[in-house]
Design a protein around this motif. Structure first.
Motif, PDB file in Angstrom:
ATOM      1  N   ASN A  68       0.833  -1.219   0.000  1.00 42.72           N
ATOM      2  CA  ASN A  68       0.000   0.000   0.000  1.00 42.72           C
ATOM      3  C   ASN A  68       0.858   1.256   0.000  1.00 42.72           C
ATOM      4  OD1 ASN A  68      -2.579  -0.808  -0.264  1.00 42.72           O
ATOM      5  ND2 ASN A  68      -3.275  -0.099   1.745  1.00 42.72           N
ATOM      6  N   ALA A  69       1.903   1.247   0.823  1.00 44.57           N
ATOM      7  CA  ALA A  69       2.797   2.410   0.889  1.00 44.57           C
ATOM      8  C   ALA A  69       3.466   2.636  -0.466  1.00 44.57           C
ATOM      9  CB  ALA A  69       3.844   2.208   1.981  1.00 44.57           C
ATOM     10  N   LEU A  70       3.905   1.560  -1.106  1.00 39.17           N
ATOM     11  CA  LEU A  70       4.553   1.688  -2.412  1.00 39.17           C
ATOM     12  C   LEU A  70       3.583   2.233  -3.460  1.00 39.17           C
ATOM     13  CD1 LEU A  70       6.545  -1.667  -2.381  1.00 39.17           C
ATOM     14  CD2 LEU A  70       7.575   0.604  -2.504  1.00 39.17           C
ATOM     15  N   THR A 114       5.306  -3.518  -8.589  1.00 34.97           N
ATOM     16  CA  THR A 114       5.336  -2.987  -7.221  1.00 34.97           C
ATOM     17  C   THR A 114       6.296  -3.776  -6.331  1.00 34.97           C
ATOM     18  OG1 THR A 114       3.025  -2.332  -7.512  1.00 34.97           O
ATOM     19  CG2 THR A 114       3.889  -2.253  -5.276  1.00 34.97           C
ATOM     20  N   LEU A 115       6.217  -5.099  -6.378  1.00 35.65           N
ATOM     21  CA  LEU A 115       7.115  -5.917  -5.549  1.00 35.65           C
ATOM     22  C   LEU A 115       8.570  -5.753  -6.004  1.00 35.65           C
ATOM     23  CD1 LEU A 115       7.417  -7.991  -3.248  1.00 35.65           C
ATOM     24  CD2 LEU A 115       7.102  -9.791  -4.948  1.00 35.65           C
ATOM     25  N   THR A 116       8.780  -5.618  -7.306  1.00 31.29           N
ATOM     26  CA  THR A 116      10.136  -5.407  -7.839  1.00 31.29           C
ATOM     27  C   THR A 116      10.771  -4.184  -7.185  1.00 31.29           C
ATOM     28  OG1 THR A 116       9.401  -6.303  -9.958  1.00 31.29           O
ATOM     29  CG2 THR A 116      11.471  -5.081  -9.966  1.00 31.29           C
ATOM     30  N   THR A 117       9.985  -3.113  -7.075  1.00 29.23           N
ATOM     31  CA  THR A 117      10.482  -1.860  -6.473  1.00 29.23           C
ATOM     32  C   THR A 117      10.981  -2.112  -5.054  1.00 29.23           C
ATOM     33  OG1 THR A 117       8.876  -0.625  -7.776  1.00 29.23           O
ATOM     34  CG2 THR A 117       9.860   0.534  -5.898  1.00 29.23           C
ATOM     35  N   LEU A 118      10.218  -2.881  -4.286  1.00 25.49           N
ATOM     36  CA  LEU A 118      10.613  -3.180  -2.904  1.00 25.49           C
ATOM     37  C   LEU A 118      11.891  -4.014  -2.868  1.00 25.49           C
ATOM     38  CD1 LEU A 118      10.041  -3.326   0.195  1.00 25.49           C
ATOM     39  CD2 LEU A 118       8.765  -5.423  -0.295  1.00 25.49           C
ATOM     40  N   LEU A 119      11.925  -5.086  -3.648  1.00 23.69           N
ATOM     41  CA  LEU A 119      13.034  -6.036  -3.540  1.00 23.69           C
ATOM     42  C   LEU A 119      14.342  -5.471  -4.083  1.00 23.69           C
ATOM     43  CD1 LEU A 119      11.306  -9.451  -4.357  1.00 23.69           C
ATOM     44  CD2 LEU A 119      11.605  -8.305  -2.155  1.00 23.69           C
ATOM     45  N   GLU A 120      14.260  -4.609  -5.096  1.00 18.57           N
ATOM     46  CA  GLU A 120      15.488  -4.003  -5.642  1.00 18.57           C
ATOM     47  C   GLU A 120      16.262  -3.272  -4.548  1.00 18.57           C
ATOM     48  OE1 GLU A 120      17.144  -4.186  -8.490  1.00 18.57           O
ATOM     49  OE2 GLU A 120      15.700  -5.649  -9.219  1.00 18.57           O
ATOM     50  N   SER A 121      15.521  -2.624  -3.658  1.00 18.88           N
ATOM     51  CA  SER A 121      16.171  -1.838  -2.598  1.00 18.88           C
ATOM     52  C   SER A 121      16.749  -2.723  -1.490  1.00 18.88           C
ATOM     53  CB  SER A 121      15.167  -0.857  -1.993  1.00 18.88           C
ATOM     54  OG  SER A 121      14.151  -1.567  -1.295  1.00 18.88           O
ATOM     55  N   MET A 122      16.413  -4.029  -1.496  1.00 14.95           N
ATOM     56  CA  MET A 122      16.841  -4.917  -0.412  1.00 14.95           C
ATOM     57  C   MET A 122      17.899  -5.932  -0.844  1.00 14.95           C
ATOM     58  SD  MET A 122      13.041  -5.669   1.090  1.00 14.95           S
ATOM     59  CE  MET A 122      13.510  -5.968   2.775  1.00 14.95           C
ATOM     60  N   LEU A 145       6.419 -12.938 -10.220  1.00 15.09           N
ATOM     61  CA  LEU A 145       7.164 -13.338 -11.421  1.00 15.09           C
ATOM     62  C   LEU A 145       7.942 -12.158 -12.001  1.00 15.09           C
ATOM     63  CD1 LEU A 145       4.453 -15.561 -13.163  1.00 15.09           C
ATOM     64  CD2 LEU A 145       6.430 -16.346 -11.852  1.00 15.09           C
ATOM     65  N   ALA A 146       7.340 -10.975 -11.949  1.00 13.39           N
ATOM     66  CA  ALA A 146       7.997  -9.779 -12.485  1.00 13.39           C
ATOM     67  C   ALA A 146       9.272  -9.450 -11.707  1.00 13.39           C
ATOM     68  CB  ALA A 146       7.033  -8.591 -12.448  1.00 13.39           C
ATOM     69  N   ALA A 147       9.313  -9.846 -10.433  1.00 13.02           N
ATOM     70  CA  ALA A 147      10.449  -9.506  -9.568  1.00 13.02           C
ATOM     71  C   ALA A 147      11.522 -10.595  -9.539  1.00 13.02           C
ATOM     72  CB  ALA A 147       9.950  -9.262  -8.143  1.00 13.02           C
ATOM     73  N   SER A 148      11.295 -11.707 -10.244  1.00 18.10           N
ATOM     74  CA  SER A 148      12.119 -12.908 -10.034  1.00 18.10           C
ATOM     75  C   SER A 148      13.114 -13.192 -11.148  1.00 18.10           C
ATOM     76  CB  SER A 148      11.212 -14.131  -9.878  1.00 18.10           C
ATOM     77  OG  SER A 148      10.455 -14.010  -8.700  1.00 18.10           O
ATOM     78  N   ASP A 149      14.159 -13.905 -10.767  1.00 15.76           N
ATOM     79  CA  ASP A 149      15.109 -14.443 -11.743  1.00 15.76           C
ATOM     80  C   ASP A 149      14.651 -15.811 -12.239  1.00 15.76           C
ATOM     81  OD1 ASP A 149      17.195 -12.343 -11.477  1.00 15.76           O
ATOM     82  OD2 ASP A 149      17.262 -13.092  -9.423  1.00 15.76           O
ATOM     83  N   SER A 150      14.010 -16.564 -11.352  1.00 10.58           N
ATOM     84  CA  SER A 150      13.580 -17.905 -11.754  1.00 10.58           C
ATOM     85  C   SER A 150      12.327 -18.338 -10.996  1.00 10.58           C
ATOM     86  CB  SER A 150      14.706 -18.923 -11.544  1.00 10.58           C
ATOM     87  OG  SER A 150      15.025 -19.034 -10.181  1.00 10.58           O
ATOM     88  N   VAL A 151      11.695 -19.367 -11.544  1.00 10.68           N
ATOM     89  CA  VAL A 151      10.467 -19.920 -10.968  1.00 10.68           C
ATOM     90  C   VAL A 151      10.686 -21.396 -10.698  1.00 10.68           C
ATOM     91  CG1 VAL A 151       7.967 -20.121 -11.214  1.00 10.68           C
ATOM     92  CG2 VAL A 151       9.208 -18.443 -12.588  1.00 10.68           C
TER      93      VAL A 151
END
Length: 263
Positions: A68-70, A114-122, A145-151
């Motif tokens: 929500n914050a993102l 949205t999740l990509t934005t969070l994980l990039e910073s971590m 899936l958008a935030a991942s290298d593999s599934v």
């Protein structure tokens, strides 16, 4: 630190061992001195409960608040407010409120990132980030899936259907084409395997017949065991609860196989 690998555990069917795989793979990697972040991206919050959070719905900060914050361009809470830790493993927990965030994502421009934005910073803090998804092919799974290298796709031979897996593979290909060109399929992991039964033998034969030419099927298979349920009850991974069990050994082998892929 080496480059961070982000792995999504996905299958739109329930009961395939996604949460058990996410938790035990994280534990196995942590035993190899890897720093791991678990992301509970399922509104059911099962991974959070496995981790020892008894009442995820009562958390002050969960994945819902972060998403929500993102989406609102508001500052995130301090990491120590929402990251829980256990040894070498950190967790961002989830609860039923995350299903509201999924609805909000529909109206969000670029919401699938949205999740990509969070994980990039971590990423600089972790060797591996493992995302546990809900049993659907909705916007939460697409975010993962958008935030991942593999599934990694867990398949329960008792519930296996070719059509379900084909749908998931089509979604992954679409995400690769349109959102995240770096994503690949780590492989299909057979879970809850009772290798003595005809049902297992037939399901495994069909999985190989349908997919072996296009998708890797992991050599390691996860045996069926009541010990897994007992470990979950005590908020422990099977590797902590019964380290000499065949399931624990299998997840440790899976971790080693995935680590070899990185070399």
């Amino acid at each position: 630190m080496t480059q961070t690998t982000v792995i999504t555990i996905a299958n739109q069917k329930g009961g395939t061992g996604k949460t058990t795989t996410a938790y035990n793979l994280a534990c196995a990697l942590s035993y190899e001195d890897k720093k791991v972040l678990l992301v509970d991206f399922d509104p059911q919050g099962n991974l959070s409960m496995c981790f020892g959070i008894e009442n995820p719905d009562q958390l002050k900060f969960s994945m819902f608040n972060i998403m929500n914050a993102l989406m609102s361009d508001e500052p995130l809470p301090a990491p120590e407010e929402y990251i829980h830790n256990h040894g070498n493993i950190d967790l961002i927990p989830s609860n039923i409120e995350l299903s509201v965030a999924e609805i909000n994502l529909r109206d969000e421009m670029g919401g699938e990132k949205t999740l990509t934005t969070l994980l990039e910073s971590m990423k600089q803090r972790y060797d591996y980030i493992i995302i546990d998804t809900n049993p659907s092919l909705g916007l939460l799974t697409i975010n993962a899936l958008a935030a991942s290298d593999s599934v990694l796709i867990p398949v329960n031979p008792q519930l296996w259907s070719a059509t379900g897996l084909t749908q998931l593979l089509k979604i992954i290909i679409k995400v690769k084409k349109r959102i995240n060109p770096r994503i690949n399929i780590a492989g299909i992991l057979m879970t809850m395997c009772d290798t003595r039964t005809n049902l297992y033998k037939e399901a495994f034969r069909l999985v190989k017949a349908y997919y072996q030419k296009t998708v890797r099927i992991f050599d390691v298979q996860i045996p069926l065991s009541v010990k897994v349920g007992e470990a979950n009850f005590y908020s422990q991974s099977i590797i902590e609860f019964n380290p000499k069990s065949k399931v624990a050994t299998a997840y440790c082998s899976l971790a080693k196989e995935l680590m070899q892929d990185e070399q």
